[in-house]
Design an enzyme around this catalytic site. Structure first.
Site, PDB file in Angstrom:
ATOM      1  CG  ASP A 287      25.972  -0.565   4.748  1.00 34.56           C
ATOM      2  OD1 ASP A 287      26.555   0.252   5.476  1.00 34.56           O
ATOM      3  OD2 ASP A 287      26.020  -0.527   3.494  1.00 34.56           O
TER       4      ASP A 287
HETATM    5  C1  GLC Z   1      28.127   1.136   1.644  1.00 36.04           C
HETATM    6  C2  GLC Z   1      28.024   2.073   2.839  1.00 36.04           C
HETATM    7  C3  GLC Z   1      26.683   2.735   2.953  1.00 36.04           C
HETATM    8  C4  GLC Z   1      26.129   2.984   1.565  1.00 36.04           C
HETATM    9  C5  GLC Z   1      25.812   1.620   0.966  1.00 36.04           C
HETATM   10  C6  GLC Z   1      25.302   1.733  -0.474  1.00 36.04           C
HETATM   11  O1  GLC Z   1      28.812  -0.023   2.011  1.00 36.04           O
HETATM   12  O2  GLC Z   1      28.351   1.551   4.111  1.00 36.04           O
HETATM   13  O3  GLC Z   1      26.877   3.951   3.703  1.00 36.04           O
HETATM   14  O4  GLC Z   1      24.951   3.756   1.639  1.00 36.04           O
HETATM   15  O5  GLC Z   1      26.928   0.741   0.996  1.00 36.04           O
HETATM   16  O6  GLC Z   1      26.334   2.206  -1.289  1.00 36.04           O
END
Ligand code: GLC
Length: 732
Positions: A287
């Site tokens: 993430d």
């Molecule tokens: C965010 C979220 C995740 C998302 C990623 C890209 O922090 O936790 O669900 O897909 O970053 O935006």
């Protein structure tokens, strides 16, 4: 002699042709062969760059597009593409294909969570529809709009089983039940990935957030999540196992620390379970900056150690924080990372790119935005998904649908004229101008039937009661009040934790003052989580949970109010009576002292306000007695269970039958009941329809122990449907 000359000339042409046709560029070669050939040709730096994801297009105003593209290394593995402009994407891709040594295409990802430009209901609402086929169609349209805009990969579906509604991300998943998350997760994967990833409108799915993120302590985001091995295997992993089996191309690791080992550096989950046990052939992306966050989580002293721990645990791609690019080469030279593991990680990333067809078709065909987005069929599916996701929670004296008995309708509340917050969180490129407000849609639906007035009454929060007077005046003149209360889109989704799931006091006070008028109140809710309605429920004659229904949600709502659509949604998540009851969910274990309410709360009921699976219809459905083909089977037999349901109402209606199994005595205690199958069918007024469930002991009567082994034991079981419970046994 002549013949010999011709043959050797032909051989010369052939071999030069073959030489020029390097395997990884040869469309007719197998993906495996192409990957192997390409990895062999890559330098270490090229390999490491493939394991990094940057962002592009955040600031894509026209006078600095060139600048942002220049910053992007031609050999980068992936980009999060914030721009919906396919030409912007093609420009960047052209740089990768023409300026990098081997011409490896970039994989463009984006959060297409419930639609790209046509916004569908939030996933929690989608689960309320109990119509996976419909949700699959919605996902397929989201994929098409995304692909035509330059996105090859979505960070969706989110399949985190969740019951703590203080955690804002309950909005993004499919509720509190593992089976429900598995079914809707798989339907969404199929919608995104189509028959094969290289189809023109397929995009790669990404199961997230692997795993147990929803157990974030106190509902506070990014926190420690204490997940026992038993909970891991019986609650949180099943949707992921189903998603991997369904062919999900990628996964994303969660932000959470899972009982001391953060998901982003959890070798047991990322390698032993995902790769060795389940055989996943794709890759895992972290993430957002989660690799670097291992330092905050106390398992890495610096970025280099964070990179080491995440990569060796089995995390292939580093989102955004550039830690892999900076430290993997050094770690390899220090022999702390094995080059074979690098090659495996790169192969996984390249496999997804080959499977998507990016090497052979790296560019997006450009079509007009008007042909790309908001097509009639897309809007029709958005409207149907919204209509089928709305849940009728209360309908005293069948006040709904609003027939001709009401000539003056007052629409009141902070949601009434809102067309932004009803889109929900993660709305990608959805536009407020694409959606109607509830007020607009209801006004047109009741044109010529009733006069419709409006007053905002109050804001979403705060203490300003200046609008109360106008609201009371408008309500005074009306026969019925449609009170539209709820949440702002920013109150759910990521980093949207709330200490209470009650609506702000101002909204309750507005309702209280309107209630004093003695007029019927239809409460319409637009929210991204279960709400605490303990004080509100008694004041409402009817309650319609509209969730955050997306671009075409207002029209769907209006047609439910007028009776053109018969509501068929049912809750995929428990509505607690109060926040203080959390955690509370349908598949809890039995109390040690269930009798006489031992251990119950002293101050309030211990029952939720609305249970999992609850939802009313304008029709009345009568369940006849369950029939089962046998009351005693061995674990090699199957049981056919049937129940026929009669629609005794005057309207055709859709009814979902939920089939639960209870296993009252087992080596490891089982939940009071577990959902094992569901089916939604149309039942015409006055007609009877039979629902069937084939009970397969291996699938439906077994459970996982804390090592993930499937356990199937003899003994008594109960099949539970609606209010009926029927016993059967499994014998040796
Ligand atoms: C965010 C979220 C995740 C998302 C990623 C890209 O922090 O936790 O669900 O897909 O970053 O935006």
């Amino acid at each position: 002699m002549r013949l010999k000359l011709i043959v050797s000339f032909l051989l010369l042409i052939l071999s030069s042709h073959l030489k020029s046709q390097v395997v990884y560029k040869n469309k007719s070669a197998s993906t495996d062969a192409r990957v192997k050939d390409l990895v062999k040709r890559m330098t270490l730096e090229e390999k490491v760059l493939q394991l990094n994801q940057y962002i592009a297009g955040l600031n894509n105003n026209v006078n600095n597009i060139g600048e942002s593209i220049k910053e992007i290394p031609a050999g980068i593995g992936s980009l999060i593409l914030f721009s919906p402009d396919p030409e912007f994407r093609n420009q960047i891709q052209k740089k990768a294909i023409e300026e990098s040594r081997l011409g490896i295409p970039i994989l463009f990802g984006f959060d297409v969570i419930h639609g790209f430009r046509t916004i569908y209901p939030i996933p929690l609402a989608q689960a309320s529809s109990w119509n996976p086929e419909l949700i699959q169609s919605a996902a397929a349209i989201a994929a098409k709009e995304a692909k035509l805009s330059g996105t090859d990969w979505t960070f969706s579906p989110m399949i985190d089983v969740a019951y703590d509604a203080r955690w804002g991300r309950v909005a993004e998943g499919y509720g509190e039940d593992p089976y429900t998350n598995a079914i809707f997760g798989v339907a969404t994967i199929k919608g995104y990935q189509g028959n094969k990833l290289s189809d023109p409108f397929s995009i790669a799915a990404c199961l997230k957030h692997f795993v147990g993120y929803s157990r974030s302590e106190g509902g506070r985001d990014y926190r420690y999540s204490d997940v026992s091995p038993q909970s891991l295997w019986e609650t949180y992993l099943p949707p992921y196992e189903a998603g991997v089996k369904a062919g999900a191309a990628t996964l994303m690791s969660g932000f959470n620390d899972i009982s001391g080992i953060p998901a982003t550096a959890n070798h047991y989950l990322l390698s032993e379970v995902l790769k060795e046990k389940w055989g996943h052939k794709g890759f895992v992306v972290s993430d957002w900056e989660a690799v670097k966050q291992l330092i905050n989580q106390g398992v890495a002293k610096d970025e280099k150690e964070a990179a080491l721990k995440a990569f060796n645990a089995g995390l292939e791609m580093d989102m955004k924080d550039d830690v892999y690019r900076k430290y993997l080469p050094e770690l390899i030279s220090e022999k702390k990372i094995d080059i074979n593991k690098i090659n495996d990680a790169v192969s996984r990333v390249l496999k997804v790119k080959f499977d998507l067809g990016l090497f052979d078709e790296p560019y997006v065909k450009i079509i007009n935005p008007s042909d790309r987005y908001l097509q009639p069929n897309s809007l029709a599916i958005a409207e149907k998904a919204a209509a089928e996701s709305m849940v009728l929670l209360k309908n005293n004296n069948s006040i709904l649908p609003l027939q001709n008995q009401y000539k003056k309708i007052a629409i009141i509340g902070p949601i009434a004229k809102d067309s932004l917050n009803i889109l929900g969180s993660w709305t990608a490129h959805g536009k407020v101008t694409d959606s109607q407000s509830f007020y607009t849609a209801i006004s047109s639906e009741f044109k010529g039937i009733a006069t419709v007035t409006y007053a905002k009454g109050s804001g979403f929060e705060g203490t300003n009661k200046e609008g109360f007077k106008e609201a009371i005046n408008k309500a005074q003149e009306a026969d019925v009040i449609l009170l539209c209360l709820g949440e702002m889109k920013a109150w759910s989704g990521e980093n949207a934790t709330r200490s209470t799931i009650a609506l702000p006091l101002i909204q309750e006070e507005l309702m209280k003052e309107l209630k004093e008028l003695g007029k019927p109140i239809v409460l319409i809710l637009s929210n991204g989580r279960p709400l605490e309605l303990m004080r509100i429920e008694p004041m409402a004659d009817a309650i319609l949970e509209a969730w955050q229904p997306g671009t075409s949600g207002a029209k769907a709502l209006a047609q439910i109010l007028s009776g053109k659509v018969n509501p068929s949604g049912k809750l995929p998540i428990t509505f607690p009576l109060t926040t203080g009851q959390i955690p509370i969910y349908y598949n809890m274990r039995q109390s040690a002292r269930p009798m006489d309410k031992m251990g119950d709360y002293q101050d309030i009921s211990t029952q939720p306000l609305y249970s999992f699976g609850f939802g009313l219809s304008y029709s009345k459905f009568e369940y006849n007695d369950i029939k089962i083909s046998s009351k005693s089977i061995t674990n090699r037999d199957k049981i056919i269970a049937e129940v026929s349901v009669k629609n005794t109402g005057v309207m055709d209606g859709m009814e979902t039958v939920h089939w639960f199994i209870s296993d009252p005595v087992a080596t490891i205690s089982r939940p009071l009941k577990e959902l094992k199958f569901f089916e939604k069918k149309l039942i015409r007024a006055g007609e009877t329809v039979t629902y069937k469930f084939e009970i397969d002991p291996e699938k439906d009567l077994s459970y996982r122990n804390s090592e993930g082994n499937i356990i199937l034991e003899e003994g008594d079981f109960y099949l539970i449907v609606n209010k009926q419970k029927i016993r059967f046994e499994v014998v040796r």
